[in-house]
Design a protein around this motif. Structure first.
Motif, PDB file in Angstrom:
ATOM      1  N   UNK A 298       0.822  -1.210   0.000  1.00 13.64           N
ATOM      2  CA  UNK A 298       0.000   0.000   0.000  1.00 13.64           C
ATOM      3  C   UNK A 298       0.859   1.265   0.000  1.00 13.64           C
ATOM      4  N   UNK A 299       1.997   1.231   0.692  1.00 13.24           N
ATOM      5  CA  UNK A 299       2.890   2.399   0.685  1.00 13.24           C
ATOM      6  C   UNK A 299       3.322   2.715  -0.755  1.00 13.24           C
ATOM      7  N   UNK A 300       3.711   1.686  -1.502  1.00 11.42           N
ATOM      8  CA  UNK A 300       4.154   1.891  -2.888  1.00 11.42           C
ATOM      9  C   UNK A 300       3.006   2.417  -3.758  1.00 11.42           C
ATOM     10  N   UNK A 301       1.804   1.925  -3.499  1.00 13.58           N
ATOM     11  CA  UNK A 301       0.652   2.355  -4.298  1.00 13.58           C
ATOM     12  C   UNK A 301       0.302   3.815  -4.009  1.00 13.58           C
ATOM     13  N   UNK A 302       0.348   4.215  -2.744  1.00 20.53           N
ATOM     14  CA  UNK A 302       0.080   5.618  -2.420  1.00 20.53           C
ATOM     15  C   UNK A 302       1.186   6.521  -2.973  1.00 20.53           C
ATOM     16  N   UNK A 303       2.431   6.057  -2.887  1.00 19.18           N
ATOM     17  CA  UNK A 303       3.542   6.836  -3.444  1.00 19.18           C
ATOM     18  C   UNK A 303       3.406   6.966  -4.959  1.00 19.18           C
ATOM     19  N   UNK A 304       2.927   5.910  -5.621  1.00 18.31           N
ATOM     20  CA  UNK A 304       2.706   5.978  -7.068  1.00 18.31           C
ATOM     21  C   UNK A 304       1.588   6.969  -7.396  1.00 18.31           C
ATOM     22  N   UNK A 305       0.559   7.023  -6.552  1.00 13.38           N
ATOM     23  CA  UNK A 305      -0.514   8.012  -6.742  1.00 13.38           C
ATOM     24  C   UNK A 305       0.064   9.418  -6.706  1.00 13.38           C
TER      25      UNK A 305
END
Length: 200
Positions: free
Chosen positions: A89-96
């Protein structure tokens, strides 16, 4: 034999005119901002009559609404693609964050500020007030999956968390444009968001 669902020549011309107007309007918005954009300059650049603009876009805000729809769809597709191979989830939020920053670079500071202001505008056309928000939906889906994996608080409302995250991101980008420590602040924002959703 005619191909089914093929647009007529008239419809093709209409769509081409709309795209020319859209491109000319975005260029003018980048230069002057939406409020100060000159419709005469837009129609001149597009090579159409003055009234043609208002046939396609009742107001200048409608150009931004169309741009918003297109960009939200594009960002959501990219985020879903990224999430297909990344379950953190951290990577997904950072990608956002990265995708929205990419939008800021493409639009430029003036137009990006207008683009974000549209989200909070009191003058947003009423018919558009409840449009779909595919980026919110994509982030909410990933938060829901994180809850199922035990990586986020099972009591968290995934949709609300996605709304809070994205509205906070937009507000940060609007207020910290050009700040030298913006990148570190955005990293801290992602970390803080994750702590708020952490499984208890």
């Amino acid at each position: 034999m005619a191909v089914a669902n093929q647009p007529s020549a008239r419809e093709t011309r209409r769509l081409q005119t709309r795209e020319r107007l859209m491109g000319a309007a975005i260029a003018e918005f980048k230069r002057s901002g939406m409020a100060d954009a000159d419709v005469r300059a837009i129609v001149s650049a597009a090579g159409v009559a003055h009234g043609t603009f208002f046939f396609h876009f009742p107001t200048k805000e409608h150009v931004l609404l169309e741009l918003e729809r297109r960009e939200e769809d594009r960002i959501a597709r990219q985020l879903v693609r990224f999430a297909g191979s990344e379950r953190d989830l951290r990577a997904i939020l950072a990608e956002s964050v990265r995708l929205v920053l990419g939008l800021e670079r493409r639009l430029g500071a003036v137009l990006f500020k207008d683009f974000l202001a549209l989200h909070f505008s009191q003058t947003r056309p009423p018919a558009e007030a409840h449009m779909d928000h595919p980026v919110i939906e994509a982030v909410a889906r990933e938060i829901e999956l994180a809850k199922e994996r035990g990586d986020a608080d099972p009591e968290a409302n995934a949709f609300n968390c996605a709304v809070f995250f994205l509205l906070g991101l937009y507000a940060l980008l609007t207020t910290t444009h050009g700040w030298p420590d913006q990148s570190a602040m955005l990293d801290d924002y992602v970390a803080t968001t994750l702590r708020g959703m952490a499984a208890r």
